[in-house]
Design an enzyme around this catalytic site. Sequence first.
Site, PDB file in Angstrom:
ATOM      1  N   ASN A 211       8.544  48.505  52.051  1.00  0.00           N
ATOM      2  CA  ASN A 211       7.099  48.329  52.220  1.00  0.00           C
ATOM      3  C   ASN A 211       6.783  46.839  52.268  1.00  0.00           C
ATOM      4  O   ASN A 211       7.685  46.003  52.205  1.00  0.00           O
ATOM      5  CB  ASN A 211       6.341  49.040  51.089  1.00  0.00           C
ATOM      6  N   ASP A 280       8.950  55.176  47.334  1.00  0.00           N
ATOM      7  CA  ASP A 280       8.913  56.486  46.677  1.00  0.00           C
ATOM      8  C   ASP A 280      10.062  57.408  47.099  1.00  0.00           C
ATOM      9  O   ASP A 280      10.496  58.242  46.323  1.00  0.00           O
ATOM     10  CB  ASP A 280       7.577  57.180  46.982  1.00  0.00           C
ATOM     11  N   ASP A 307      10.750  57.938  39.172  1.00  0.00           N
ATOM     12  CA  ASP A 307       9.493  57.250  38.862  1.00  0.00           C
ATOM     13  C   ASP A 307       9.740  56.380  37.616  1.00  0.00           C
ATOM     14  O   ASP A 307       9.772  56.878  36.486  1.00  0.00           O
ATOM     15  CB  ASP A 307       8.377  58.274  38.623  1.00  0.00           C
ATOM     16  N   PHE A 324       0.527  49.744  37.976  1.00  0.00           N
ATOM     17  CA  PHE A 324      -0.340  49.302  39.066  1.00  0.00           C
ATOM     18  C   PHE A 324      -0.660  50.517  39.923  1.00  0.00           C
ATOM     19  O   PHE A 324       0.078  51.512  39.904  1.00  0.00           O
ATOM     20  CB  PHE A 324       0.356  48.238  39.913  1.00  0.00           C
ATOM     21  N   LYS A 342       0.730  59.539  34.735  1.00  0.00           N
ATOM     22  CA  LYS A 342       1.934  58.786  34.363  1.00  0.00           C
ATOM     23  C   LYS A 342       1.952  58.485  32.867  1.00  0.00           C
ATOM     24  O   LYS A 342       2.936  57.979  32.347  1.00  0.00           O
ATOM     25  CB  LYS A 342       2.026  57.494  35.173  1.00  0.00           C
TER      26      LYS A 342
HETATM   27  O1  PMT Z   1       3.886  42.014  46.110  1.00  0.00           O
HETATM   28  P1  PMT Z   1       2.561  41.576  46.723  1.00  0.00           P
HETATM   29  O2  PMT Z   1       2.686  41.308  48.202  1.00  0.00           O
HETATM   30  O3  PMT Z   1       1.942  40.436  45.960  1.00  0.00           O
HETATM   31  O4  PMT Z   1       1.531  42.799  46.616  1.00  0.00           O
HETATM   32  C1  PMT Z   1       1.111  43.227  45.366  1.00  0.00           C
HETATM   33  C2  PMT Z   1       1.048  44.771  45.284  1.00  0.00           C
HETATM   34  C3  PMT Z   1      -0.064  45.274  46.180  1.00  0.00           C
HETATM   35  C4  PMT Z   1       2.385  45.385  45.691  1.00  0.00           C
HETATM   36  C5  PMT Z   1       0.785  45.102  43.753  1.00  0.00           C
HETATM   37  O5  PMT Z   1      -0.442  44.542  43.371  1.00  0.00           O
HETATM   38  C6  PMT Z   1       0.772  46.603  43.522  1.00  0.00           C
HETATM   39  O6  PMT Z   1      -0.213  47.281  43.710  1.00  0.00           O
HETATM   40  N1  PMT Z   1       1.933  47.152  43.076  1.00  0.00           N
HETATM   41  C7  PMT Z   1       2.150  48.589  42.928  1.00  0.00           C
HETATM   42  C8  PMT Z   1       2.284  49.224  44.274  1.00  0.00           C
HETATM   43  C9  PMT Z   1       2.588  50.695  44.170  1.00  0.00           C
HETATM   44  O7  PMT Z   1       3.713  51.058  44.394  1.00  0.00           O
HETATM   45  O8  PMT Z   1       1.600  51.436  43.794  1.00  0.00           O
HETATM   46  P2  PMT Z   1       1.712  53.061  43.580  1.00  0.00           P
HETATM   47  O9  PMT Z   1       0.301  53.461  43.431  1.00  0.00           O
HETATM   48  O10 PMT Z   1       2.504  53.654  44.690  1.00  0.00           O
HETATM   49  O11 PMT Z   1       2.551  53.198  42.240  1.00  0.00           O
HETATM   50  C10 PMT Z   1       1.940  53.341  40.974  1.00  0.00           C
HETATM   51  C11 PMT Z   1       2.761  52.704  39.898  1.00  0.00           C
HETATM   52  O12 PMT Z   1       3.977  53.419  39.708  1.00  0.00           O
HETATM   53  C12 PMT Z   1       3.154  51.253  40.120  1.00  0.00           C
HETATM   54  O13 PMT Z   1       3.068  50.581  38.892  1.00  0.00           O
HETATM   55  C13 PMT Z   1       4.611  51.349  40.572  1.00  0.00           C
HETATM   56  O14 PMT Z   1       5.360  50.183  40.191  1.00  0.00           O
HETATM   57  C14 PMT Z   1       5.079  52.547  39.810  1.00  0.00           C
HETATM   58  N2  PMT Z   1       6.153  53.328  40.484  1.00  0.00           N
HETATM   59  C15 PMT Z   1       5.909  53.925  41.661  1.00  0.00           C
HETATM   60  C16 PMT Z   1       6.901  54.707  42.239  1.00  0.00           C
HETATM   61  C17 PMT Z   1       8.153  54.830  41.596  1.00  0.00           C
HETATM   62  N3  PMT Z   1       9.128  55.534  42.131  1.00  0.00           N
HETATM   63  N4  PMT Z   1       8.352  54.196  40.423  1.00  0.00           N
HETATM   64  C18 PMT Z   1       7.376  53.462  39.853  1.00  0.00           C
HETATM   65  O15 PMT Z   1       7.581  52.890  38.782  1.00  0.00           O
END
Ligand code: PMT
Length: 405
Positions: A211, A280, A307, A324, A342
Amino acid sequence: MINALRQKRIVLGISGGVAAYKGAELTRRIRERGARVRVVMTRAAYQFIGPLTLQALSGQPVRTDLFDVNAEAGMGHIELARWADAVIIAPASADVMGKLAHGLADDLLTTVCLATSAPLLIAPAMNQQMWLAAATQANVALLRQRGVEILGPASGEQACGEVGPGRMLEVDRLIEGLNARFVNDALAGLKVLVTAGPTREAIDPVRYLSNRSSGKMGYAIARASAEAGAAVTLISGPSNLTAPETVRCIAVTTAREMAEAVSRELDGTNIFIAAAAVTDYRSATVGEQKLKRGDEPLTLTLVPNPDILATVAAQARRPFTVGFAAETEQLAVNARAKLEKKGVDMIAANDVSLPAQGFESDDNNLSVFWPQGERILPCAPKEKLARQLVALIAERYHAHARHPA
Ligand code: PMT
């Protein structure tokens, strides 16, 4: 704003530019906050403001020359570099920024910057074309990577008659930025674990799923946590950024590698902040050789990655856990749903549908939610936002007083 400038020792560098006259007001305002100021001017700055004004306002001799017999006996460049709790250059010309980026030290100001271990803040001021020039932007990126804080510039009408980015920030904003550098021992003695950047999932030896995450947000959070006194480990997916020297960095590529690194590092962690954009899904199979192009549609079977955040949050003795959420619609509803699903203590949601914010860009916006409250952190440079977020995390952590994992 808490006054954290009392008794601090500030070296104020003034380089050549119309905004140099604001150096007088800045000197006065820093002293008003109870800090001591020593002014260092470049030769070019003399074209815009006289040293006597700054001498009167700072109550100290103004320095310019690297080889000054009188000063070397008292406050030489090394002593000045050691004396400083922070160095702020306002205005910073394109020339000074270029020298700093490339380690040149041919006058007192650049020598002090090279010799000091104090935080360096610079407030650029120049014509908008000069600011936007590729060379200037490359220098800015390099300085940021090395932990230099860039304050501004603002956009608007310029002294040269043009309109655009390049105006020096107003003195109030500079004081705010300087003050923020000292507000921080909020995480002293704590261990913070941060994930950042994307993960990459191979399809074959040359292709992958990933991504647009650059790592900027996560790296800024790692730096801000270290500034706040924490021992920080940053687990980063592939990124072009250089980790701050104050942070221990572990480089990983895939989601499973990130999950393993997190699990290894979790012991004793007080706060876990998941800023990484973890891919993901991964391909169920990885071609040993480059997949050949064909005329038929190609179907890839994707399987979910672990996750990481939910796994950490599910631990019996988990750290204070901050996730995030990257959202393109219904930010608050979706973020609160993730907070619950979560099982995390806090979630920082960014609206990544807005232009020039979120993925890749230097700016971002955050809406932070926790079970009993929320706080909006409006669009700002990621460094600034990271400091605000870390301050909020520290506040909630101390209210929560969770034990380490
Ligand atoms: O890196 P930059 O270019 O500065 O951009 C910053 C950002 C937009 C990437 C950052 O601010 C951000 O939003 N990061 C999380 C992006 C994300 O994957 O969001 P999500 O809504 O898909 O995931 C939710 C949370 O679960 C996140 O904390 C993620 O780290 C975590 N996750 C998700 C999937 C997975 N398999 N394991 C995880 O731990």
